[in-house]
Design a protein around this motif. Structure first.
Motif, PDB file in Angstrom:
ATOM      1  N   TYR A  56      48.036  79.563  20.783  1.00 27.86           N
ATOM      2  CA  TYR A  56      46.716  80.019  21.209  1.00 27.86           C
ATOM      3  C   TYR A  56      46.786  80.675  22.582  1.00 27.86           C
ATOM      4  CZ  TYR A  56      45.215  77.145  17.303  1.00 27.86           C
ATOM      5  OH  TYR A  56      45.057  76.617  16.050  1.00 27.86           O
ATOM      6  N   GLY A  57      47.177  81.922  22.577  1.00 30.68           N
ATOM      7  CA  GLY A  57      47.205  82.701  23.807  1.00 30.68           C
ATOM      8  C   GLY A  57      48.578  82.762  24.436  1.00 30.68           C
ATOM      9  N   THR A  58      49.009  83.977  24.758  1.00 30.76           N
ATOM     10  CA  THR A  58      50.272  84.176  25.474  1.00 30.76           C
ATOM     11  C   THR A  58      50.042  85.015  26.730  1.00 30.76           C
ATOM     12  OG1 THR A  58      50.740  86.130  24.096  1.00 30.76           O
ATOM     13  CG2 THR A  58      51.683  84.014  23.395  1.00 30.76           C
ATOM     14  N   ASP A  59      48.800  84.998  27.216  1.00 26.15           N
ATOM     15  CA  ASP A  59      48.441  85.803  28.387  1.00 26.15           C
ATOM     16  C   ASP A  59      47.984  84.937  29.564  1.00 26.15           C
ATOM     17  OD1 ASP A  59      46.123  84.938  27.153  1.00 26.15           O
ATOM     18  OD2 ASP A  59      45.039  86.832  27.403  1.00 26.15           O
ATOM     19  N   TYR A  60      48.401  83.675  29.563  1.00 25.49           N
ATOM     20  CA  TYR A  60      48.065  82.801  30.682  1.00 25.49           C
ATOM     21  C   TYR A  60      48.965  83.128  31.880  1.00 25.49           C
ATOM     22  CZ  TYR A  60      45.214  79.835  27.639  1.00 25.49           C
ATOM     23  OH  TYR A  60      44.249  79.366  26.789  1.00 25.49           O
ATOM     24  N   PRO A  61      48.504  82.857  33.098  1.00 25.43           N
ATOM     25  CA  PRO A  61      49.314  83.141  34.294  1.00 25.43           C
ATOM     26  C   PRO A  61      50.408  82.090  34.507  1.00 25.43           C
ATOM     27  CG  PRO A  61      47.211  82.202  34.947  1.00 25.43           C
ATOM     28  CD  PRO A  61      47.132  82.419  33.451  1.00 25.43           C
ATOM     29  N   THR A  62      51.342  82.043  33.552  1.00 27.21           N
ATOM     30  CA  THR A  62      52.494  81.142  33.602  1.00 27.21           C
ATOM     31  C   THR A  62      53.743  81.974  33.347  1.00 27.21           C
ATOM     32  OG1 THR A  62      52.361  80.649  31.239  1.00 27.21           O
ATOM     33  CG2 THR A  62      51.092  79.228  32.723  1.00 27.21           C
ATOM     34  N   PRO A  63      54.931  81.442  33.601  1.00 30.89           N
ATOM     35  CA  PRO A  63      56.152  82.241  33.443  1.00 30.89           C
ATOM     36  C   PRO A  63      56.317  82.893  32.075  1.00 30.89           C
ATOM     37  CG  PRO A  63      56.646  80.298  34.720  1.00 30.89           C
ATOM     38  CD  PRO A  63      55.224  80.148  34.268  1.00 30.89           C
ATOM     39  N   ASP A  64      55.942  82.192  30.977  1.00 25.41           N
ATOM     40  CA  ASP A  64      56.093  82.817  29.659  1.00 25.41           C
ATOM     41  C   ASP A  64      54.750  83.140  29.002  1.00 25.41           C
ATOM     42  OD1 ASP A  64      55.123  80.419  28.591  1.00 25.41           O
ATOM     43  OD2 ASP A  64      57.091  79.684  27.988  1.00 25.41           O
ATOM     44  N   GLY A  65      53.657  82.971  29.748  1.00 20.90           N
ATOM     45  CA  GLY A  65      52.338  83.334  29.243  1.00 20.90           C
ATOM     46  C   GLY A  65      51.641  82.270  28.427  1.00 20.90           C
ATOM     47  N   THR A  66      52.291  81.101  28.210  1.00 23.94           N
ATOM     48  CA  THR A  66      51.657  80.035  27.429  1.00 23.94           C
ATOM     49  C   THR A  66      51.323  78.849  28.333  1.00 23.94           C
ATOM     50  OG1 THR A  66      53.781  79.006  26.799  1.00 23.94           O
ATOM     51  CG2 THR A  66      52.904  80.735  25.356  1.00 23.94           C
ATOM     52  N   CYS A  67      50.399  78.028  27.873  1.00 22.40           N
ATOM     53  CA  CYS A  67      49.925  76.886  28.660  1.00 22.40           C
ATOM     54  C   CYS A  67      51.052  75.905  28.951  1.00 22.40           C
ATOM     55  CB  CYS A  67      48.824  76.155  27.906  1.00 22.40           C
ATOM     56  SG  CYS A  67      47.317  77.100  27.681  1.00 22.40           S
ATOM     57  N   ILE A  68      50.936  75.246  30.083  1.00 24.01           N
ATOM     58  CA  ILE A  68      51.925  74.251  30.500  1.00 24.01           C
ATOM     59  C   ILE A  68      51.281  72.874  30.515  1.00 24.01           C
ATOM     60  CG2 ILE A  68      53.318  73.448  32.448  1.00 24.01           C
ATOM     61  CD1 ILE A  68      53.877  76.386  33.085  1.00 24.01           C
ATOM     62  N   ARG A  69      51.974  71.902  29.934  1.00 24.85           N
ATOM     63  CA  ARG A  69      51.458  70.550  29.847  1.00 24.85           C
ATOM     64  C   ARG A  69      52.535  69.530  30.214  1.00 24.85           C
ATOM     65  NH1 ARG A  69      47.602  73.127  29.728  1.00 24.85           N
ATOM     66  NH2 ARG A  69      45.854  73.150  28.261  1.00 24.85           N
ATOM     67  N   ASP A  70      52.059  68.368  30.623  1.00 24.78           N
ATOM     68  CA  ASP A  70      52.904  67.218  30.954  1.00 24.78           C
ATOM     69  C   ASP A  70      52.921  66.319  29.721  1.00 24.78           C
ATOM     70  OD1 ASP A  70      53.980  64.843  32.001  1.00 24.78           O
ATOM     71  OD2 ASP A  70      52.955  65.073  33.921  1.00 24.78           O
ATOM     72  N   TYR A  71      54.064  66.264  29.021  1.00 20.13           N
ATOM     73  CA  TYR A  71      54.170  65.485  27.785  1.00 20.13           C
ATOM     74  C   TYR A  71      54.722  64.102  28.084  1.00 20.13           C
ATOM     75  CZ  TYR A  71      53.240  69.888  25.510  1.00 20.13           C
ATOM     76  OH  TYR A  71      52.645  71.063  25.124  1.00 20.13           O
ATOM     77  N   ILE A  72      53.973  63.070  27.694  1.00 21.05           N
ATOM     78  CA  ILE A  72      54.363  61.683  27.945  1.00 21.05           C
ATOM     79  C   ILE A  72      54.619  60.976  26.617  1.00 21.05           C
ATOM     80  CG2 ILE A  72      51.898  61.135  28.173  1.00 21.05           C
ATOM     81  CD1 ILE A  72      52.681  58.703  29.821  1.00 21.05           C
ATOM     82  N   HIS A  73      55.721  60.253  26.545  1.00 15.64           N
ATOM     83  CA  HIS A  73      56.045  59.532  25.320  1.00 15.64           C
ATOM     84  C   HIS A  73      55.056  58.387  25.118  1.00 15.64           C
ATOM     85  CE1 HIS A  73      58.205  57.107  22.370  1.00 15.64           C
ATOM     86  NE2 HIS A  73      58.858  58.219  22.064  1.00 15.64           N
ATOM     87  N   VAL A  74      54.621  58.219  23.873  1.00 10.54           N
ATOM     88  CA  VAL A  74      53.580  57.249  23.553  1.00 10.54           C
ATOM     89  C   VAL A  74      53.992  55.820  23.906  1.00 10.54           C
ATOM     90  CG1 VAL A  74      54.337  57.055  21.145  1.00 10.54           C
ATOM     91  CG2 VAL A  74      51.953  56.536  21.733  1.00 10.54           C
ATOM     92  N   SER A  75      55.270  55.499  23.822  1.00 11.23           N
ATOM     93  CA  SER A  75      55.702  54.147  24.171  1.00 11.23           C
ATOM     94  C   SER A  75      55.607  53.897  25.670  1.00 11.23           C
ATOM     95  CB  SER A  75      57.130  53.895  23.674  1.00 11.23           C
ATOM     96  OG  SER A  75      57.189  53.922  22.267  1.00 11.23           O
ATOM     97  N   ASP A  76      55.888  54.910  26.479  1.00 10.59           N
ATOM     98  CA  ASP A  76      55.692  54.777  27.918  1.00 10.59           C
ATOM     99  C   ASP A  76      54.211  54.615  28.242  1.00 10.59           C
ATOM    100  OD1 ASP A  76      58.319  54.839  28.817  1.00 10.59           O
ATOM    101  OD2 ASP A  76      58.367  57.015  29.043  1.00 10.59           O
ATOM    102  N   LEU A  77      53.360  55.314  27.506  1.00 11.43           N
ATOM    103  CA  LEU A  77      51.923  55.175  27.724  1.00 11.43           C
ATOM    104  C   LEU A  77      51.456  53.768  27.371  1.00 11.43           C
ATOM    105  CD1 LEU A  77      49.268  56.543  28.509  1.00 11.43           C
ATOM    106  CD2 LEU A  77      49.009  57.225  26.119  1.00 11.43           C
TER     107      LEU A  77
END
Length: 330
Positions: free
Chosen positions: A209-230
């Motif tokens: 969903y979108g490749t025109d964001y102001p990021t290095p490759d144009g896609t959204c950046i997220r912090d992925y956390i493993h469910v067991s750590d959560l």
């Protein structure tokens, strides 16, 4: 003492139930099974099928079990759905949480751990890890509904003998390393889940969903956390509250982000399969860059995540998808 887990048959809730049982806790689950599965529950947990807004059912649960803490996961979680159907989200996430909190106060339950979200921040002003004192500007009814519940919980705790911990999740992914639980919801929108399903041929393509964001490759950046750590962060929060800790709000993430294309490349590499990808327009409510400053969770809760590795997260998710495939083929 017993712990009541609302939404305990769902993705994160089912992992929490296993973590609590591993610690020798007495666990009671309340879930209406709208998105959760009865089979996903650990057999040792005591199960009630019903709604968190059913005050009569809650009263019976509190009367039958010595509940000293509630870990509250029940709610609706899909950002685009909240944009198209806001009233359902305000009902499920806010109004029904009001009923649960009121029932807890009436029964004298002293502790609550609440499942909130990084969506309360909206798009951070800078591409840097966001801390709990950042401006709260949710950009979707989902984020707003969770923020309203945070405020309700804060104000209730100021007026009644209730202490709480609000945990603001970043992007939860992966599955129990022991293969006991995972993300099983049909039609899920979590990127890693969707990418794994696509890699295994259960979806025809993966939409970006979108490749025109102001990021290095144009896609959204997220912090992925493993469910067991959560789940471990919730366990640490519960232990702290029982030891007399004061109410607290804490982020749950690893402090570094991966783009959508980073995730796609990782899934392709670990699965050994190219993913058919389609680029479409941006999705309403999606923020550009959301990464956690989780210093409070680490320092106040003593939380030490052990699965901070995208390859591990994706591998566990792929393993779970393969398990689901075998289960559904029976």
């Amino acid at each position: 003492m017993a712990v009541l887990v609302t939404g305990g048959a769902g993705y994160i809730g089912s992992h929490m139930v296993w973590s609590l049982l591993d610690e020798g806790e007495d666990v009671v689950v309340l879930d209406r099974l709208s998105t959760g599965f009865r089979w996903a529950l650990a057999p040792e947990a005591k199960f009630y099928e019903g709604d968190i807004a059913d005050r009569g059912l809650l009263a019976r649960i509190f009367e039958a079990h010595a509940v000293d803490a509630i870990i509250h996961f029940a709610g609706s979680v899909v950002v685009p759905d909240s944009v198209s159907d806001p009233l359902t989200y305000y009902n499920n996430n806010t109004v029904k949480s009001h009923a649960l909190i009121a029932a807890a106060v009436e029964a004298g339950v002293p502790h609550m751990v609440f499942s909130s979200t990084a969506a309360v921040y909206g798009t951070p002003q800078q591409a840097a890890p966001v801390a709990e004192d950042a401006a709260l500007k949710p950009e979707s009814p989902y984020g707003a509904s969770k923020l309203m519940t945070e405020i309700m919980l804060r104000d209730t705790a100021a007026a009644h003998p209730l202490t709480y911990t609000t945990l603001r999740y970043f992007n939860v992914a992966g599955a129990d390393p022991r293969g006991r639980a995972g993300q099983s919801t049909a039609g899920a929108t979590h990127l890693i889940k969707v990418a794994c399903e696509t890699a295994l041929g259960r979806r025809s393509k993966l939409q970006i969903y979108g490749t025109d964001y102001p990021t290095p490759d144009g896609t959204c950046i997220r912090d992925y956390i493993h469910v067991s750590d959560l789940a471990d962060a919730h366990l640490k929060a519960l232990q702290r509250l029982r030891a007399g800790g004061s109410s607290l709000t804490a982020n749950c993430g690893y402090g570094r982000g991966f783009s959508v294309l980073d995730v796609v490349d990782c899934v392709a590499r670990l699965s050994g399969r190219d993913l058919p990808v389609e680029t479409v327009a941006r999705r309403p409510g999606d923020a550009t860059f959301v990464v956690a400053d989780a210093s409070i969770a680490r320092h106040e809760l003593g939380w030490q995540p052990v699965h901070d590795d995208l390859d591990f997260i994706v591998r566990s998710a792929l393993d779970w998808e393969e398990h689901l495939g075998k289960r559904n083929d029976r």
